[in-house]
Design a protein around this motif. Structure first.
Motif, short mmCIF file in Angstrom:
data_model
loop_
_atom_site.label_atom_id
_atom_site.label_comp_id
_atom_site.label_asym_id
_atom_site.label_seq_id
_atom_site.Cartn_x
_atom_site.Cartn_y
_atom_site.Cartn_z
N MET B 31 45.15 73.67 35.27
CA MET B 31 45.19 75.11 35.57
C MET B 31 44.26 75.86 34.64
O MET B 31 43.47 76.70 35.07
CB MET B 31 46.62 75.64 35.38
N ASP B 168 53.31 74.75 42.81
CA ASP B 168 52.39 74.71 43.93
C ASP B 168 52.62 75.90 44.86
O ASP B 168 51.68 76.57 45.30
CB ASP B 168 52.56 73.39 44.68
N TYR B 170 54.05 78.73 44.02
CA TYR B 170 53.69 79.94 43.28
C TYR B 170 52.19 80.22 43.42
O TYR B 170 51.77 81.34 43.67
CB TYR B 170 54.06 79.74 41.81
N ILE B 171 51.40 79.17 43.28
CA ILE B 171 49.95 79.38 43.30
C ILE B 171 49.44 79.67 44.70
O ILE B 171 48.52 80.46 44.89
CB ILE B 171 49.24 78.16 42.67
N ARG B 172 50.09 79.09 45.71
CA ARG B 172 49.59 79.31 47.07
C ARG B 172 50.14 80.57 47.72
O ARG B 172 49.48 81.18 48.54
CB ARG B 172 49.90 78.09 47.95
N GLY B 177 49.26 84.05 42.04
CA GLY B 177 48.60 82.79 42.36
C GLY B 177 47.25 83.03 42.99
O GLY B 177 46.27 82.36 42.66
N ARG B 178 47.20 84.05 43.86
CA ARG B 178 45.93 84.35 44.50
C ARG B 178 44.93 84.84 43.45
O ARG B 178 43.76 84.49 43.48
CB ARG B 178 46.13 85.41 45.60
N MET B 180 44.87 83.99 40.35
CA MET B 180 44.38 82.83 39.59
C MET B 180 43.25 82.14 40.33
O MET B 180 42.22 81.79 39.74
CB MET B 180 45.52 81.83 39.39
N ARG B 181 43.46 81.96 41.63
CA ARG B 181 42.42 81.27 42.39
C ARG B 181 41.14 82.10 42.41
O ARG B 181 40.03 81.57 42.34
CB ARG B 181 42.92 80.99 43.81
N THR B 204 48.80 82.13 33.14
CA THR B 204 48.44 80.72 33.36
C THR B 204 48.82 79.88 32.15
O THR B 204 49.40 78.80 32.28
CB THR B 204 46.93 80.60 33.60
N ILE B 250 45.30 71.63 41.54
CA ILE B 250 46.71 71.47 41.15
C ILE B 250 47.32 70.21 41.75
O ILE B 250 47.93 69.40 41.05
CB ILE B 250 47.51 72.70 41.59
#
Lengths: 352, 304
Positions: B31, B168, B170-172, B177-178, B180-181, B204, B250
């Motif tokens: 991450m 997973d 949380y990030i998607r 999460g968005r 972070m991406r 993060t 991830i």
């Protein structure tokens, strides 16, 4: 920004004149071309001041540490490649010297050709596959190689397994004179170390040294200017390995016994610390850094438990506030502060 | 050879189990690397700190543990996760944030310094000798296809799995999460689009460190022994796992952890346990030279 600076300096010229004079005097002392000779003279005169076996032992260890720092400075300081497994080359040198000297009953000095060849091979084996990698991958791969070297030494029979190699013959003996006498060995070590430090410093000013600095500053530009960056980086690695091998030979001879425990990551980190603290790329600064890192713990015995904690914090603090080290190479300072300014601007943007 | 074949289910299960630890720690590496391209050397040491926090709490509550059982261990694990998460954020604020945009070499050296400070800070506070963990998870085992599978192993793997699925999702699914991406794609661009970059980076670090802390408590309870250098080797291996799966990815980190666990388990079965660590690093070096993008990674080019 520049206008601000210049008016400020006009205002402070009268007030700060005296201080500036002192600073200029200090820097002229440090930039003096005879400073290396003065340092060598001090090292040679030290046994006349304190000649207890303990002091001689510590000074010999410090001198060996200086070679390691000088070698790592070629890799990290000149060429900008972060090597976290540098101690592996010390191990290769020490084991080669120890095994051959013991098997053939030779004085350790005569193993020098074998040590150099083995270190060049080790540098090639570690460097060839890894030097094409991104800079941060390189750091972790060298760390992995350092560990593999130690584990291998721990598991093979020829290296004596966990107990290592002991009763390594003396460094040199001609006729009746035994050069393993601590004081004679100290002088030999200092002379060898001085020669290697000088050679490393000259190397930094050579055509190859300029190529290293170019690769460090901007690898793509260097490539575009016709420097074979891979070859140049590999050469930096090999030179570093040979310096480490010399250190290993002296190390094996000094201790007369070596074991895998001497080659843990902590040692690699300490050598790196000496290079970073002293000023990456400036051989004089690195020598000073090495002496500080190896001698300070002797002076700070009472704080032994906090010593490495302090070293770790020091690394962070130096990188945050003075990334060029305490005694950076001439000319690097202005560039670094510019890079810092850009970084600060970027960080400020992030804070809004 | 017949011996080896009959051992396969056991070796497979052991590898899978160790691999789930690697995966938990690899997530934090991956991450952080994915977002700010920083190789956080101190991450393995956060795992060690987590184990020590768990040790301290469990020693403090002492005898009451046995009445509460596994439930208490999970509570302790959550407290450890909270504290290690905060430590991760503090390390980021003090050591990494001031160097945002600085040359790579400087940040790497800072990370080594932070790792060193954590290791020897714990050694100075808690004495450098290894400690026995007050709780041991060893229970009955069941035979699955000839492999001895203990109940605690199953529970620990379930916890690890649940944490990974939560992360997973949380990030998607969430806006953080968005964010972070987005930052991992283009930090300056996200800044201009109103993403609170520093806050997201802190979060993060919090999540990654909390997962490592959880793994630390679990490892302490499972292996029964902790010391201040325990994070060094496992940190390296978790990094290897992250690289195998494709660093910055991830799901790749989870896959990489399991693959590394299996490779190591079978490798040490074939060439001998004393080569176990050397084997793992050899895999790392092979992957980095032959397929630096990992199994699931996308093509990465070094930006100038």
């Amino acid at each position: 920004m520049t206008i601000d600076n210049s008016t400020e300096s006009i205002h402070t010229v009268e007030g700060g004149g005296k201080k500036r004079g002192a600073a200029a005097w200090i820097s002229s002392v440090f930039e003096n071309k005879y400073i290396g000779l003065v340092a060598l003279a001090i090292a040679l005169l030290m046994p006349f001041l304190i000649a207890t076996p303990y002091a001689i032992n510590i000074m010999t260890t410090a001198a060996i540490f200086v070679v390691l720092a000088a070698g790592l400075n070629i890799v990290v300081g000149y060429c900008g490649l972060l090597d976290l497994g540098y101690i592996a080359f010390l191990a290769v040198g020490a084991y080669t010297a120890g095994i051959i000297a013991k098997a053939f009953e030779l004085p350790v000095l005569f193993t020098l050709p074998a040590v150099v060849i083995m270190c060049i091979l080790a540098g090639l084996i570690i460097g060839a596959p890894t030097l094409r990698l991104r800079s941060d991958y390189l750091a972790i791969v060298t760390l992995g190689f350092g560990e593999i070297t130690r584990i291998t030494a721990n598991n093979l029979t020829i290296t004596g397994g966990p107990s290592g190699i002991y009763n390594i013959p003396g460094f040199l003996s001609i006729g009746g004179i035994d050069f393993q006498n601590p004081i004679i060995f100290y002088y030999l070590t200092v002379l060898i170390v001085a020669g290697l430090v000088l050679a490393a410093a000259r190397l930094g000013k050579s055509r190859l040294g300029r190529a290293w600095k170019f690769v460090k500053e901007d690898e793509d530009a260097a490539e575009a200017m016709g420097i074979h960056t891979y070859k140049v980086k590999l050469l930096a690695y090999i030179f570093g390995a040979v310096w480490g091998g010399f250190g290993g030979m002296l190390f094996a001879s000094h201790l007369t016994a070596i074991s895998p425990m001497s080659f843990v990551f902590l040692q690699s980190a300490l050598v790196l610390m000496a290079v970073v603290l002293g000023g990456m790329g400036n051989m004089k600064g690195v020598v000073l850094g090495a002496l500080a890192i190896s001698l300070l713990p002797e002076l700070l015995r009472d704080f032994a438990a906090y010593r490495y904690l302090l070293f770790g914090l020091l690394l962070v603090v130096v990188m945050v506030f003075r990334p060029q080290g305490l005694w950076p190479p001439r000319g690097a300072e202005a560039e670094r502060t510019k890079a810092q300014r850009e970084a600060a601007a970027f960080a400020n943007g992030l804070k809004k | 050879m017949a011996q080896f074949i009959s051992d396969i289910p056991q070796v497979f299960w052991d590898g899978l189990f160790v691999g789930s630890f690697y995966a938990l720690i690899a997530l934090g590496y991956s991450m952080v690397y994915g977002i700010i391209k920083l190789l956080n050397f101190a991450h393995g040491d956060i795992y060690m700190v987590g184990a020590f926090i768990g040790y301290t709490i469990l020693t403090a509550i002492g005898g009451t543990f046995h009445m509460l059982g596994l439930f208490a261990l999970i509570i302790v694990m959550m407290i450890s996760m909270l504290i290690t998460g905060v430590i991760g954020v503090v390390v980021e604020k003090l050591a990494y944030q001031p160097l945002r945009g600085a040359p790579r070499l400087a940040v790497l050296i800072t990370a080594v310094g932070a790792s060193f400070a954590l290791e020897y800070g714990v050694a100075a506070i808690a004495s450098p000798n290894p400690r026995g963990f007050p709780v041991r998870l060893d229970g009955d085992f069941v035979l699955v296809l000839g492999a001895r599978v203990t109940i605690p192993q199953i529970i620990l793997m379930l916890i690890a799995g649940a944490l990974m699925i939560a992360l997973d999702t949380y990030i998607r699914r969430t806006s953080t999460g968005r964010a972070m991406r987005a930052i991992s794609l283009d930090m300056k661009g996200s800044l201009l689009m109103g993403v609170k970059v520093n806050a997201v980076i802190s979060r993060t670090f919090f999540i990654g460190s909390a997962l490592a802390g959880a793994a630390g408590v679990m490892a302490g309870a499972y292996y029964g022994k902790i010391d201040f250098l325990m994070g060094f080797i496992i940190g390296l291996k978790a990094f290897t796992a992250a690289v195998i799966g494709g660093i910055g990815n991830i799901r790749g980190a989870m896959l990489g952890g399991l693959v590394l666990g299996l490779v190591e388990s079978f490798g040490s079965e074939l060439v001998g346990g004393q080569w176990r660590d050397a084997f793992a690093f050899a895999v790392l070096i092979l992957f980095l030279t032959l397929r630096p993008t990992g199994i699931l990674g996308e093509r990465v080019t070094e930006r100038v």
